[in-house]
Design a protein around this motif. Structure first.
Motif, PDB file in Angstrom:
ATOM      1  N   VAL A 107       0.594  -1.183   0.070  1.00  0.00           N
ATOM      2  CA  VAL A 107      -0.085  -0.062  -0.173  1.00  0.00           C
ATOM      3  C   VAL A 107       0.844   1.015   0.384  1.00  0.00           C
ATOM      4  N   THR A 108       1.621   1.420   1.025  1.00  0.00           N
ATOM      5  CA  THR A 108       2.387   2.616   0.396  1.00  0.00           C
ATOM      6  C   THR A 108       3.490   2.416   0.017  1.00  0.00           C
ATOM      7  N   GLU A 109       4.252   1.454  -1.113  1.00  0.00           N
ATOM      8  CA  GLU A 109       4.537   1.930  -2.581  1.00  0.00           C
ATOM      9  C   GLU A 109       3.630   2.350  -3.693  1.00  0.00           C
ATOM     10  N   ILE A 110       2.717   1.018  -3.583  1.00  0.00           N
ATOM     11  CA  ILE A 110       1.554   1.484  -4.317  1.00  0.00           C
ATOM     12  C   ILE A 110       1.140   3.426  -4.145  1.00  0.00           C
ATOM     13  N   SER A 111       1.062   3.906  -3.497  1.00  0.00           N
ATOM     14  CA  SER A 111       0.280   5.046  -2.658  1.00  0.00           C
ATOM     15  C   SER A 111       1.736   6.110  -3.311  1.00  0.00           C
ATOM     16  N   ARG A 112       2.574   5.810  -3.167  1.00  0.00           N
ATOM     17  CA  ARG A 112       3.965   6.225  -3.224  1.00  0.00           C
ATOM     18  C   ARG A 112       3.988   6.210  -5.579  1.00  0.00           C
ATOM     19  N   LEU A 113       3.772   5.667  -6.103  1.00  0.00           N
ATOM     20  CA  LEU A 113       3.634   5.847  -7.393  1.00  0.00           C
ATOM     21  C   LEU A 113       2.274   6.479  -8.208  1.00  0.00           C
ATOM     22  N   LYS A 114       1.086   6.017  -7.536  1.00  0.00           N
ATOM     23  CA  LYS A 114       0.331   7.085  -8.034  1.00  0.00           C
ATOM     24  C   LYS A 114       0.986   7.880  -8.030  1.00  0.00           C
ATOM     25  N   ALA A 115       0.892   8.732  -6.888  1.00  0.00           N
ATOM     26  CA  ALA A 115       2.007  10.673  -6.575  1.00  0.00           C
ATOM     27  C   ALA A 115       3.138  10.607  -7.496  1.00  0.00           C
ATOM     28  N   ASP A 117       4.218  10.736 -11.714  1.00  0.00           N
ATOM     29  CA  ASP A 117       4.698  10.786 -13.115  1.00  0.00           C
ATOM     30  C   ASP A 117       3.961  10.378 -13.602  1.00  0.00           C
ATOM     31  N   GLY A 118       3.638   9.765 -15.107  1.00  0.00           N
ATOM     32  CA  GLY A 118       3.631   9.199 -16.033  1.00  0.00           C
ATOM     33  C   GLY A 118       1.989   8.559 -16.267  1.00  0.00           C
ATOM     34  N   GLY A 119       2.203   7.160 -17.027  1.00  0.00           N
ATOM     35  CA  GLY A 119       1.283   7.162 -17.514  1.00  0.00           C
ATOM     36  C   GLY A 119      -0.081   5.987 -16.947  1.00  0.00           C
ATOM     37  N   PRO A 120      -0.563   5.836 -16.792  1.00  0.00           N
ATOM     38  CA  PRO A 120      -1.658   5.274 -16.147  1.00  0.00           C
ATOM     39  C   PRO A 120      -1.019   3.729 -15.126  1.00  0.00           C
ATOM     40  N   MET A 121      -1.265   2.452 -14.254  1.00  0.00           N
ATOM     41  CA  MET A 121      -1.198   1.685 -13.913  1.00  0.00           C
ATOM     42  C   MET A 121      -2.163   0.766 -14.340  1.00  0.00           C
ATOM     43  N   ASP A 122      -1.492  -0.470 -14.459  1.00  0.00           N
ATOM     44  CA  ASP A 122      -3.177  -1.374 -13.984  1.00  0.00           C
ATOM     45  C   ASP A 122      -2.339  -2.231 -12.663  1.00  0.00           C
ATOM     46  N   ILE A 123      -3.437  -2.946 -11.842  1.00  0.00           N
ATOM     47  CA  ILE A 123      -3.045  -3.516 -10.868  1.00  0.00           C
ATOM     48  C   ILE A 123      -3.563  -5.208 -11.480  1.00  0.00           C
ATOM     49  N   THR A 124      -2.155  -5.965 -10.682  1.00  0.00           N
ATOM     50  CA  THR A 124      -3.435  -7.553 -11.203  1.00  0.00           C
ATOM     51  C   THR A 124      -3.326  -8.185 -10.228  1.00  0.00           C
ATOM     52  N   GLY A 125      -4.277  -9.211  -9.937  1.00  0.00           N
ATOM     53  CA  GLY A 125      -3.679 -10.032  -8.802  1.00  0.00           C
ATOM     54  C   GLY A 125      -4.816 -10.040  -7.851  1.00  0.00           C
ATOM     55  N   ALA A 126      -5.725 -10.983  -7.385  1.00  0.00           N
ATOM     56  CA  ALA A 126      -6.453 -11.103  -6.381  1.00  0.00           C
ATOM     57  C   ALA A 126      -6.424 -10.109  -5.279  1.00  0.00           C
ATOM     58  N   THR A 127      -5.103 -10.973  -4.562  1.00  0.00           N
ATOM     59  CA  THR A 127      -3.952 -10.408  -2.848  1.00  0.00           C
ATOM     60  C   THR A 127      -4.282  -8.696  -2.974  1.00  0.00           C
ATOM     61  N   LEU A 128      -3.493  -8.773  -4.856  1.00  0.00           N
ATOM     62  CA  LEU A 128      -2.776  -7.470  -4.341  1.00  0.00           C
ATOM     63  C   LEU A 128      -4.181  -6.598  -4.464  1.00  0.00           C
ATOM     64  N   ALA A 129      -4.889  -6.124  -4.971  1.00  0.00           N
ATOM     65  CA  ALA A 129      -5.520  -5.458  -5.996  1.00  0.00           C
ATOM     66  C   ALA A 129      -6.650  -5.162  -4.504  1.00  0.00           C
ATOM     67  N   ALA A 130      -7.034  -6.701  -3.219  1.00  0.00           N
ATOM     68  CA  ALA A 130      -7.537  -6.863  -2.686  1.00  0.00           C
ATOM     69  C   ALA A 130      -7.386  -5.266  -1.754  1.00  0.00           C
ATOM     70  N   ALA A 131      -6.024  -5.393  -1.253  1.00  0.00           N
ATOM     71  CA  ALA A 131      -5.375  -4.212  -0.483  1.00  0.00           C
ATOM     72  C   ALA A 131      -5.040  -2.903  -0.821  1.00  0.00           C
ATOM     73  N   ALA A 132      -5.302  -2.701  -2.563  1.00  0.00           N
ATOM     74  CA  ALA A 132      -4.800  -1.438  -2.803  1.00  0.00           C
ATOM     75  C   ALA A 132      -7.101  -1.209  -2.616  1.00  0.00           C
ATOM     76  N   MET A 133      -7.924  -1.893  -2.170  1.00  0.00           N
ATOM     77  CA  MET A 133      -8.846  -1.991  -2.632  1.00  0.00           C
ATOM     78  C   MET A 133      -9.755  -1.274  -1.037  1.00  0.00           C
ATOM     79  N   ARG A 134      -8.651  -2.393  -0.096  1.00  0.00           N
ATOM     80  CA  ARG A 134      -9.723  -1.218   1.142  1.00  0.00           C
ATOM     81  C   ARG A 134      -8.877   0.132   1.153  1.00  0.00           C
ATOM     82  N   ALA A 135      -7.409   0.673   0.717  1.00  0.00           N
ATOM     83  CA  ALA A 135      -6.761   1.348   0.866  1.00  0.00           C
ATOM     84  C   ALA A 135      -7.475   2.727   0.512  1.00  0.00           C
ATOM     85  N   GLY A 136      -8.516   1.966  -1.022  1.00  0.00           N
ATOM     86  CA  GLY A 136      -9.057   3.364  -1.423  1.00  0.00           C
ATOM     87  C   GLY A 136      -8.418   3.898  -2.567  1.00  0.00           C
ATOM     88  N   LEU A 137      -7.877   3.016  -3.151  1.00  0.00           N
ATOM     89  CA  LEU A 137      -6.898   3.943  -4.568  1.00  0.00           C
ATOM     90  C   LEU A 137      -7.164   3.506  -5.474  1.00  0.00           C
TER      91      LEU A 137
END
Length: 187
Positions: A107-115, A117-137
Motif C-alpha cells: 500500500v505504501t509503495e502503490i501510494s508512492r507510485l500513484k503520486a 508522473d507517468g502513464g496509467p497503472m494497472d493492478i493485477t492479482g486478487a490479493t494485491l488488488a484487495a489491499a489497494a481496494m481496502r486502502a481506497g487506491l
C-alpha cells in the motif's frame, strides 16, 4: 497523479479464478484478446502480485517464439515484455522482463507510485488488488464478465469496511456474450 485501474476476467458470479485456480472458463475471443493487448500497450506501469506474475512470466516472455504463435500473440508478447512492471512479493527474490521487485509494504509503495508522473497503472492479482481496494487506491474497475457460473474460487472484490460509489464509464459486448463494464471511483 497516476490513475490506478483493476481489470480482470470475471465469472458472472464474481470470481477471477475457479477453485484450483482454474482459468479455463475465461478463454478470450480474438476481439477480446485484442482489447486486452491494447490495454497492455496503453499501460504505463503494471503492478503484479506474485501468483499472477508467475503465471504471466512463465508464458509471455517467449510466447512469440512458439510454433504456431498468432500475430496477436506475438504482439501481446512484445507489449508485455516492454511494459514496465512491479511485482509485490515477500517470497521470491528475483524478477526479470522489465520488472522490479518490491518486498515491503504494498500500500505504501502503490501510494508512492500513484503520486508519480507517468502513464496509467494497472493492478493485477486478487490479493494485491484487495489491499489497494481496502486502502481506497483504485480509480477504475474494469470487469470483463464471462457468462459462466463457477461456484467459488478467487473473488474479484474483497470485503470492504465502507461503500465505494462508482460511475459507469463504458460498456461493451464481445463475442460469446462476454461483457465489459468499466467504472470510475467517485471521490
Amino acid at each position: 497523479m497516476r490513475k490506478l485501474a483493476f481489470g480482470m476476467n470475471v465469472s458472472l458470479d464474481g470470481y477471477i479464478a475457479a477453485p484450483g485456480d482454474d482459468l479455463s472458463w475465461s478463454t478470450p475471443s480474438d476481439e477480446l484478446f485484442q482489447w486486452w493487448s491494447d490495454r497492455v500497450g496503453a499501460t504505463g506501469l503494471a503492478l503484479y502480485g506474485r501468483r499472477l506474475w508467475e503465471t504471466m512470466s512463465s508464458h509471455w516472455p517467449t510466447a512469440d517464439q512458439q510454433p504456431g504463435a498468432t500475430p496477436a500473440e506475438v504482439e501481446f508478447a512484445h507489449r508485455w515484455r516492454d511494459m514496465p512492471k512491479v511485482v509485490f512479493s515477500s517470497t521470491i527474490s528475483t524478477v526479470d522482463w522489465n520488472t522490479r521487485l518490491v518486498t515491503g509494504d504494498a500500500v505504501t509503495e502503490i501510494s508512492r507510485l500513484k503520486a508519480d508522473d507517468g502513464g496509467p497503472m494497472d493492478i493485477t492479482g486478487a490479493t494485491l488488488a484487495a489491499a489497494a481496494m481496502r486502502a481506497g487506491l483504485i480509480d477504475e474497475y474494469a470487469m470483463v464478465t464471462h457468462p459462466v457460473l463457477v461456484g467459488g474460487g478467487t473473488p474479484f472484490f474483497t470485503a470492504l469496511d465502507k461503500w465505494v460509489n462508482l460511475s459507469l464509464l463504458e460498456t461493451r459486448t464481445f463475442p460469446d456474450g462476454v461483457v465489459l463494464t468499466r467504472y470510475e471511483t467517485r471521490r
